[in-house]
Write a protein that holds these residues in place. Sequence first.
Motif, PDB file in Angstrom:
ATOM      1  N   PHE A 148       0.819  -1.209   0.000  1.00  0.00           N
ATOM      2  CA  PHE A 148       0.000   0.000   0.000  1.00  0.00           C
ATOM      3  C   PHE A 148       0.855   1.262   0.000  1.00  0.00           C
ATOM      4  N   THR A 149       0.367   2.263  -0.724  1.00  0.00           N
ATOM      5  CA  THR A 149       1.035   3.557  -0.721  1.00  0.00           C
ATOM      6  C   THR A 149       0.645   4.292   0.566  1.00  0.00           C
ATOM      7  N   GLU A 150       1.380   5.343   0.850  1.00  0.00           N
ATOM      8  CA  GLU A 150       1.068   6.118   2.049  1.00  0.00           C
ATOM      9  C   GLU A 150      -0.341   6.728   1.980  1.00  0.00           C
ATOM     10  N   PRO A 151      -0.762   7.291   0.846  1.00  0.00           N
ATOM     11  CA  PRO A 151      -2.141   7.793   0.776  1.00  0.00           C
ATOM     12  C   PRO A 151      -3.192   6.687   0.984  1.00  0.00           C
ATOM     13  N   GLU A 152      -2.927   5.500   0.480  1.00  0.00           N
ATOM     14  CA  GLU A 152      -3.860   4.386   0.701  1.00  0.00           C
ATOM     15  C   GLU A 152      -3.929   4.022   2.179  1.00  0.00           C
ATOM     16  N   LEU A 153      -2.784   4.005   2.835  1.00  0.00           N
ATOM     17  CA  LEU A 153      -2.758   3.720   4.273  1.00  0.00           C
ATOM     18  C   LEU A 153      -3.522   4.788   5.043  1.00  0.00           C
ATOM     19  N   GLU A 154      -3.344   6.048   4.660  1.00  0.00           N
ATOM     20  CA  GLU A 154      -4.063   7.135   5.321  1.00  0.00           C
ATOM     21  C   GLU A 154      -5.570   6.973   5.149  1.00  0.00           C
ATOM     22  N   GLY A 155      -6.009   6.545   3.970  1.00  0.00           N
ATOM     23  CA  GLY A 155      -7.436   6.299   3.734  1.00  0.00           C
ATOM     24  C   GLY A 155      -7.963   5.164   4.593  1.00  0.00           C
ATOM     25  N   MET A 156      -7.189   4.090   4.695  1.00  0.00           N
ATOM     26  CA  MET A 156      -7.605   2.955   5.529  1.00  0.00           C
ATOM     27  C   MET A 156      -7.637   3.359   7.000  1.00  0.00           C
ATOM     28  N   LEU A 157      -6.647   4.146   7.422  1.00  0.00           N
ATOM     29  CA  LEU A 157      -6.634   4.620   8.807  1.00  0.00           C
ATOM     30  C   LEU A 157      -7.873   5.459   9.088  1.00  0.00           C
ATOM     31  N   ALA A 158      -8.235   6.337   8.157  1.00  0.00           N
ATOM     32  CA  ALA A 158      -9.438   7.159   8.333  1.00  0.00           C
ATOM     33  C   ALA A 158     -10.669   6.266   8.489  1.00  0.00           C
ATOM     34  N   PHE A 159     -10.756   5.227   7.661  1.00  0.00           N
ATOM     35  CA  PHE A 159     -11.900   4.319   7.760  1.00  0.00           C
ATOM     36  C   PHE A 159     -11.928   3.604   9.114  1.00  0.00           C
ATOM     37  N   TYR A 160     -10.821   3.014   9.523  1.00  0.00           N
ATOM     38  CA  TYR A 160     -10.813   2.239  10.764  1.00  0.00           C
ATOM     39  C   TYR A 160     -10.912   3.112  12.006  1.00  0.00           C
ATOM     40  N   ARG A 161     -10.673   4.414  11.879  1.00  0.00           N
ATOM     41  CA  ARG A 161     -10.904   5.341  12.991  1.00  0.00           C
ATOM     42  C   ARG A 161     -12.370   5.770  13.054  1.00  0.00           C
ATOM     43  N   SER A 162     -13.107   5.580  11.952  1.00  0.00           N
ATOM     44  CA  SER A 162     -14.506   6.016  11.859  1.00  0.00           C
ATOM     45  C   SER A 162     -15.424   5.036  12.593  1.00  0.00           C
ATOM     46  N   PRO A 163     -16.666   5.463  12.888  1.00  0.00           N
ATOM     47  CA  PRO A 163     -17.629   4.540  13.514  1.00  0.00           C
ATOM     48  C   PRO A 163     -17.854   3.272  12.688  1.00  0.00           C
ATOM     49  N   ALA A 164     -17.913   3.406  11.360  1.00  0.00           N
ATOM     50  CA  ALA A 164     -18.115   2.226  10.510  1.00  0.00           C
ATOM     51  C   ALA A 164     -16.919   1.276  10.607  1.00  0.00           C
ATOM     52  N   GLY A 165     -15.721   1.827  10.604  1.00  0.00           N
ATOM     53  CA  GLY A 165     -14.514   0.997  10.728  1.00  0.00           C
ATOM     54  C   GLY A 165     -14.448   0.304  12.076  1.00  0.00           C
ATOM     55  N   LYS A 166     -14.791   1.038  13.125  1.00  0.00           N
ATOM     56  CA  LYS A 166     -14.799   0.445  14.466  1.00  0.00           C
ATOM     57  C   LYS A 166     -15.848  -0.656  14.562  1.00  0.00           C
ATOM     58  N   ALA A 167     -17.001  -0.447  13.925  1.00  0.00           N
ATOM     59  CA  ALA A 167     -18.047  -1.477  13.921  1.00  0.00           C
ATOM     60  C   ALA A 167     -17.567  -2.717  13.178  1.00  0.00           C
ATOM     61  N   MET A 168     -16.859  -2.506  12.081  1.00  0.00           N
ATOM     62  CA  MET A 168     -16.346  -3.646  11.318  1.00  0.00           C
ATOM     63  C   MET A 168     -15.392  -4.475  12.164  1.00  0.00           C
ATOM     64  N   VAL A 169     -14.473  -3.804  12.860  1.00  0.00           N
ATOM     65  CA  VAL A 169     -13.522  -4.525  13.709  1.00  0.00           C
ATOM     66  C   VAL A 169     -14.266  -5.247  14.831  1.00  0.00           C
ATOM     67  N   GLU A 170     -15.227  -4.573  15.427  1.00  0.00           N
ATOM     68  CA  GLU A 170     -15.978  -5.162  16.542  1.00  0.00           C
ATOM     69  C   GLU A 170     -16.786  -6.379  16.097  1.00  0.00           C
ATOM     70  N   LYS A 171     -17.344  -6.320  14.913  1.00  0.00           N
ATOM     71  CA  LYS A 171     -18.231  -7.392  14.432  1.00  0.00           C
ATOM     72  C   LYS A 171     -17.504  -8.462  13.618  1.00  0.00           C
ATOM     73  N   GLN A 172     -16.237  -8.241  13.338  1.00  0.00           N
ATOM     74  CA  GLN A 172     -15.468  -9.190  12.527  1.00  0.00           C
ATOM     75  C   GLN A 172     -15.447 -10.592  13.130  1.00  0.00           C
TER      76      GLN A 172
END
Length: 156
Positions: free
Chosen positions: A104-128
């Motif tokens: 992954f490029t740095e911008p891609e990592l930043e996008g993924m970090l934004a997602f996993y910091r979001s409520p939807a990302g946190k829900a995904m981790v919690e429900k995984q």
Amino acid sequence: MKFALICALIAAPLACADETTKTTKVEELLTLMNVAQQQKDMMDQMADMVIGQVKSQMAQQGAASPAEIAKMEARQKKLFELFKQETSWDKMKPVFVKTYSETFTEPELEGMLAFYRSPAGKAMVEKQPTLNSKIMTNVQTQMADLMPKIEEIMKQ
């Protein structure tokens, strides 16, 4: 020649700084994704599933005594314990960090970090874990339906 050497000496620390930043982002991403716990949970589920299936098959075949089944179960547990040790998070983290950094490029990592910091990302981790468990159950059902076909092929 001197100019190229000077440029290389100036650029080298910047390249190291970029790589350190990228590694830090990857490590944060893996933490946000809860990869270490998910890896452990997946290994535990696989061990339980495999041991359960082998015990069930041995019991269905009727050729194994309770002592033989217990011996097989102990052997399987020992194998999975070895596998867990050899694939522990401490040993696997550098592999994950390197692979994510290379992929992954740095911008891609930043996008993924934004997602996993979001409520939807946190829900995904919690429900995984629940999602994984449901998937495993459905796969087991499909495999159970497939077993008679596999056994038929093995007899041929």
